[in-house]
Motif scaffolding. Structure first.
Motif, short mmCIF file in Angstrom:
data_model
loop_
_atom_site.label_atom_id
_atom_site.label_comp_id
_atom_site.label_asym_id
_atom_site.label_seq_id
_atom_site.Cartn_x
_atom_site.Cartn_y
_atom_site.Cartn_z
N TYR A 566 15.15 -1.95 -8.68
CA TYR A 566 14.05 -2.85 -9.04
C TYR A 566 13.07 -3.01 -7.88
O TYR A 566 13.47 -3.16 -6.72
CB TYR A 566 14.62 -4.21 -9.44
CG TYR A 566 13.60 -5.32 -9.57
CD1 TYR A 566 12.78 -5.42 -10.68
CD2 TYR A 566 13.46 -6.29 -8.57
CE1 TYR A 566 11.85 -6.45 -10.81
CE2 TYR A 566 12.54 -7.32 -8.69
CZ TYR A 566 11.74 -7.39 -9.81
OH TYR A 566 10.82 -8.40 -9.93
N ARG A 567 11.79 -2.99 -8.20
CA ARG A 567 10.73 -3.28 -7.24
C ARG A 567 9.84 -4.36 -7.82
O ARG A 567 9.22 -4.15 -8.87
CB ARG A 567 9.92 -2.03 -6.92
CG ARG A 567 10.77 -0.91 -6.31
CD ARG A 567 9.92 0.12 -5.63
NE ARG A 567 10.73 1.17 -5.02
CZ ARG A 567 10.28 2.01 -4.10
NH1 ARG A 567 9.04 1.93 -3.68
NH2 ARG A 567 11.08 2.94 -3.59
N GLY A 568 9.75 -5.46 -7.12
CA GLY A 568 9.05 -6.63 -7.66
C GLY A 568 7.56 -6.62 -7.47
O GLY A 568 6.87 -7.43 -8.09
N ARG A 569 7.05 -5.71 -6.63
CA ARG A 569 5.60 -5.68 -6.38
C ARG A 569 5.08 -4.25 -6.47
O ARG A 569 5.63 -3.35 -5.85
CB ARG A 569 5.27 -6.30 -5.02
CG ARG A 569 5.41 -7.80 -5.00
CD ARG A 569 5.11 -8.41 -3.65
NE ARG A 569 5.02 -9.86 -3.75
CZ ARG A 569 6.06 -10.68 -3.84
NH1 ARG A 569 7.28 -10.18 -3.81
NH2 ARG A 569 5.88 -11.99 -3.95
N CYS A 570 4.03 -4.10 -7.23
CA CYS A 570 3.37 -2.79 -7.36
C CYS A 570 2.16 -2.80 -6.43
O CYS A 570 1.03 -3.10 -6.84
CB CYS A 570 2.96 -2.55 -8.81
SG CYS A 570 2.38 -0.87 -9.14
N GLU A 571 2.40 -2.49 -5.17
CA GLU A 571 1.37 -2.60 -4.15
C GLU A 571 1.48 -1.42 -3.20
O GLU A 571 2.44 -0.66 -3.23
CB GLU A 571 1.54 -3.91 -3.36
CG GLU A 571 1.43 -5.16 -4.20
CD GLU A 571 1.84 -6.42 -3.45
OE1 GLU A 571 2.48 -6.27 -2.37
OE2 GLU A 571 1.56 -7.52 -3.93
N GLY A 572 0.46 -1.29 -2.33
CA GLY A 572 0.51 -0.26 -1.30
C GLY A 572 -0.22 1.00 -1.70
O GLY A 572 -1.09 1.00 -2.57
N ASP A 573 0.15 2.10 -1.03
CA ASP A 573 -0.52 3.37 -1.30
C ASP A 573 -0.03 3.97 -2.61
O ASP A 573 0.81 3.39 -3.32
CB ASP A 573 -0.33 4.34 -0.13
CG ASP A 573 1.13 4.68 0.13
OD1 ASP A 573 1.97 4.53 -0.77
OD2 ASP A 573 1.44 5.12 1.27
N ALA A 574 -0.55 5.16 -2.95
CA ALA A 574 -0.23 5.77 -4.24
C ALA A 574 1.27 5.98 -4.42
O ALA A 574 1.82 5.74 -5.51
CB ALA A 574 -0.98 7.10 -4.39
N TRP A 575 1.95 6.42 -3.38
CA TRP A 575 3.40 6.64 -3.47
C TRP A 575 4.13 5.33 -3.76
O TRP A 575 4.96 5.26 -4.67
CB TRP A 575 3.91 7.27 -2.17
CG TRP A 575 5.41 7.42 -2.13
CD1 TRP A 575 6.32 6.50 -1.73
CD2 TRP A 575 6.16 8.56 -2.55
NE1 TRP A 575 7.59 6.98 -1.86
CE2 TRP A 575 7.53 8.25 -2.36
CE3 TRP A 575 5.82 9.82 -3.05
CZ2 TRP A 575 8.55 9.15 -2.65
CZ3 TRP A 575 6.84 10.71 -3.33
CH2 TRP A 575 8.17 10.39 -3.15
N GLN A 576 3.81 4.29 -3.02
CA GLN A 576 4.48 3.01 -3.21
C GLN A 576 4.19 2.43 -4.58
O GLN A 576 5.10 1.90 -5.25
CB GLN A 576 4.02 2.04 -2.11
CG GLN A 576 4.47 2.42 -0.72
CD GLN A 576 3.80 1.59 0.36
OE1 GLN A 576 2.57 1.36 0.34
NE2 GLN A 576 4.57 1.11 1.32
N ARG A 577 2.95 2.52 -5.01
CA ARG A 577 2.60 1.96 -6.31
C ARG A 577 3.26 2.72 -7.45
O ARG A 577 3.81 2.12 -8.38
CB ARG A 577 1.08 1.96 -6.49
CG ARG A 577 0.39 0.84 -5.71
CD ARG A 577 -1.12 0.81 -5.93
NE ARG A 577 -1.80 1.85 -5.17
CZ ARG A 577 -2.38 2.92 -5.68
NH1 ARG A 577 -2.37 3.11 -6.99
NH2 ARG A 577 -3.00 3.80 -4.91
N ASP A 578 3.23 4.05 -7.39
CA ASP A 578 3.82 4.84 -8.47
C ASP A 578 5.33 4.68 -8.52
O ASP A 578 5.94 4.73 -9.60
CB ASP A 578 3.44 6.31 -8.32
CG ASP A 578 2.01 6.59 -8.76
OD1 ASP A 578 1.45 5.74 -9.47
OD2 ASP A 578 1.47 7.64 -8.39
#
Length: 671
Positions: A566-578
């Motif tokens: 689980y990841r609670g935040r969809c933030e950061g660069d393209a890799w982190q967000r995707d």
């Protein structure tokens, strides 16, 4: 604080969304709220309420050169200055390295959405200037109208057009050369950027043009910085326009790449919006605002014989996608009383069915459609059924039967990406390096949620499709009992998805023994679709499991917070967000099927309505008057992704209208 007016006339103006100086005077708050207008052929205009362009996608005229795609930021913005009694007030706002200048947002007294985004400036006591922005339907044309509402004497207004002329996914940089040639012939300035592209014409009757080319360097788009992308660009100014206004007078500025700019007044725009509201038959503020939001995604391209009508998946960066179009169609077209648009879309997409598959995406630059989807085609079958339910138009649906039959036959025989009906009646799919379900995040060659095998919502959609085909065959007198038998087999085999621990359904079955026990929202479709393969007790366990693990104020999480991935935040660069996109991120469109499922098992419309309360306030918090693509899975559930997403608006509008029906406790799942 944002506010809404009371009890609108159902055939009159919708409830006004108005935002005041307490938000507008706070740069952080105002710059995170965005306005949007569209032209119905893929072009748009958008910016932040602060007046700064916080995204590379922002612009006063983002034209669709090859409608509905080929988008180019042509006119980025206008830099306005108001001169009153010897004082000058800069109305614009820009972010530069280390500073915000000018700071026109401090002069804003109000923002209104209807009938066009309207900014009210009060630079000093006794002076009020309004700026309204709208587009001409069917034209790559934006209109900006300045009206001096109050002043003790005439004022001078000047504005500098800032031009980019760059693909909307890119930043324009001065070092790339000097592409602009311009000319001035009253009442317009004409700029030519590149050979083979139409000129940008800026027309301002009553204004005087003063030549003086300049560059505005290092304009920062902070939302792109947050997304890990190139966030600085340069803009070109050919000169400035100047005019004088007396109280009550207006100055209209038109930016266009058309040879002729068809006129549309603000009053005509308001009347068009009133007609849309009347068609939908919704008299409450929330419903009316959603109807206006829905219209922004529907595009018509009459010059293109293959696709005359389609749906833009989201603004500012998505184009038309098969999956998004079919999921959105019931809400955007049928719930709004526009079945003729739904019919055009269904007919158009039928022409693109290949090997039994609907395209996933039409690329932004003219290459062939992409077919990497296992569910878009099944959603097409569902959309046809919803169309028939709402319209009773059996004559048209009968013309689609060869297409529908071909879809089933190809899925049974096997088509692209190992999509094939298994011997047990379920539908399997999967290929290396390809994302096929709606959980389609991919970074390079890494597919974040491959979901190979038999995915729960795909098999639910497959069962739904077989039941629909059985009903259509009977209705059209085909006497084909194979669909009914196949549906019964699929229903029996669907029991493989039922978890023995009582936590709803497995997400994916791989082979004969492997299962993915991730708690995801995909299982809700096994309850929400018109034809469910589950009995009442299992359906209730599914709804309860989803509510307990995934339900948030703004939609459903894509993964349980108890899951180690689980990841609670969809933030950061393209890799982190995707990598977070479908690993806990909240999607508001999933509230639609969740409410359908909840009504099916609990028959409690009051509880269902309460689930939508937070989204009513959200209309004032990100994209004004519309619904965002995603939210963080962790509190405080910050919105993200596109500021306006088709299926977010469509599904919330669809279930909201369902809840407005006389008997929302019916057994079906009305579109």
């Amino acid at each position: 604080m944002a506010k809404s007016s009371k009890s609108p006339d159902p055939l009159g103006d919708p409830a006004q969304i108005e935002i005041g100086p307490e938000v507008l005077g706070d740069y952080e708050a105002a710059s995170r709220r965005e306005w949007l207008v569209t032209n119905g052929i893929g072009g748009y205009a958008s910016g932040s309420l602060a007046g700064s362009n916080t995204r590379r996608y922002h612009g006063l005229l983002v034209a669709a050169l090859t409608p509905p795609t080929g988008r180019v930021v042509t006119l980025s913005k206008l830099e306005e200055t108001l001169s009153v009694g010897g004082e000058s007030f800069a109305l614009s706002t820009n972010q530069y390295p280390g500073t915000i200048w000018p700071q026109g947002y401090r002069l804003l007294a109000a923002f209104r959405r209807f009938p066009a985004p309207t900014f009210v400036y009060r630079p000093r006591e006794g002076v009020e200037l309004e700026k309204a922005i709208w587009m001409i339907p069917g034209r790559n044309t934006t209109v900006v109208r300045y009206t001096l509402r109050a002043a003790p004497w005439p004022v001078a207004i000047s504005f500098v057009p800032l031009v980019a002329w760059i693909d909307y996914h890119a930043q324009f940089h001065r070092r790339e050369g000097f592409p602009f040639a311009w000319s001035w012939q009253e009442p317009e300035c004409c700029l030519v950027a590149y050979q083979g592209t139409p000129p940008l014409r800026i027309v301002a009757p009553r204004a005087r043009f003063i030549a003086g080319a300049a560059w505005y360097d290092n304009v920062e788009h902070l939302r792109e910085l947050e997304r890990g992308l190139d966030f600085r660009g340069d803009l070109y100014a050919p000169g400035s326009f100047e005019a004088r206004l007396s109280p009550g007078e207006s100055l209209t500025v038109t930016a266009t790449i058309e040879t002729t700019a068809a006129p549309l007044t603000e009053a005509e725009l308001a009347e068009r919006q009133r007609r849309l509201i009347a068609l939908a038959g919704l008299s409450d503020p929330f419903g009316q605002q959603l109807v206006l939001a829905a219209d922004q995604f529907v595009v018509h391209v009459p010059e293109t014989p293959a696709i005359r009508s389609t749906i833009i998946a989201g603004y500012p960066w998505f184009t038309d996608w098969g999956r998004d179009t079919m999921i959105s169609l019931p809400g955007l077209c049928l719930a709004t009383g526009r079945p003729e648009v739904a019919r055009d879309i269904l007919a158009a997409f039928a022409g693109f069915v290949s090997r039994g598959m609907l395209p996933n995406r039409f690329p932004d630059v003219g290459s062939e459609p992409e077919y990497n989807t296992v569910d878009a085609t099944l959603w097409y079958v569902h959309a046809v059924y919803r169309y028939l339910e709402v319209t009773g138009d059996a004559v048209f649906v009968r013309t689609l039967m060869p297409t529908l039959d071909a879809i089933i036959e190809h899925h049974l025989a096997g088509t692209r990406y190992h999509i094939k009906g298994d011997a047990d009646g379920l539908l399997a799919s999967g290929a290396d390096g390809v994302q096929l379900t709606w959980m389609d995040a991919k970074v390079g060659d890494y597919v974040v949620t491959p979901r190979r095998g038999k995915a729960v919502e795909i098999c639910a959609l497959w069962y739904n499709a077989r039941c629909i085909m059985a009903e259509l065959a009977e209705r059209f007198g085909q006497r084909d009992i194979s669909h009914g038998r196949a549906a019964a087999q699929t229903r029996a085999s669907f029991a493989q998805f039922i978890r023995p621990d009582g936590h709803g359904l497995f997400d994916v079955i791989e082979g004969s023994t492997e299962t993915d026990d991730s708690i995801r929202p995909n299982q809700i479709f096994a309850v929400s679709l018109p034809f469910s393969p589950l009995d009442d007790e299992v359906a209730r366990r599914v709804v309860d499991t989803v509510a307990r693990h995934l339900l948030t104020p703004y939609g459903l999480r894509t993964l349980s917070p108890k899951d180690p991935h689980y990841r609670g935040r969809c933030e950061g660069d393209a890799w982190q967000r995707d990598c977070a996109y479908h690993q806990g991120t909240v999607w508001p469109w999933l509230l639609g099927p969740f409410i359908d499922a909840h009504l099916r098992v609990y028959r409690d419309p009051k509880a269902a309505r309460e689930l939508l309360t937070p989204l009513r306030e959200h209309l004032r918090q990100a994209g004004i008057g519309t619904i965002s693509e995603i939210f963080n899975g962790a509190a405080p559930f910050a919105p993200g992704g596109c500021i306006a997403q088709a299926w977010s608006v469509a599904e919330i509008l669809r279930v909201w209208k369902r809840l407005a029906l006389p008997d929302p406790q019916d057994n079906g799942n009305d579109g």
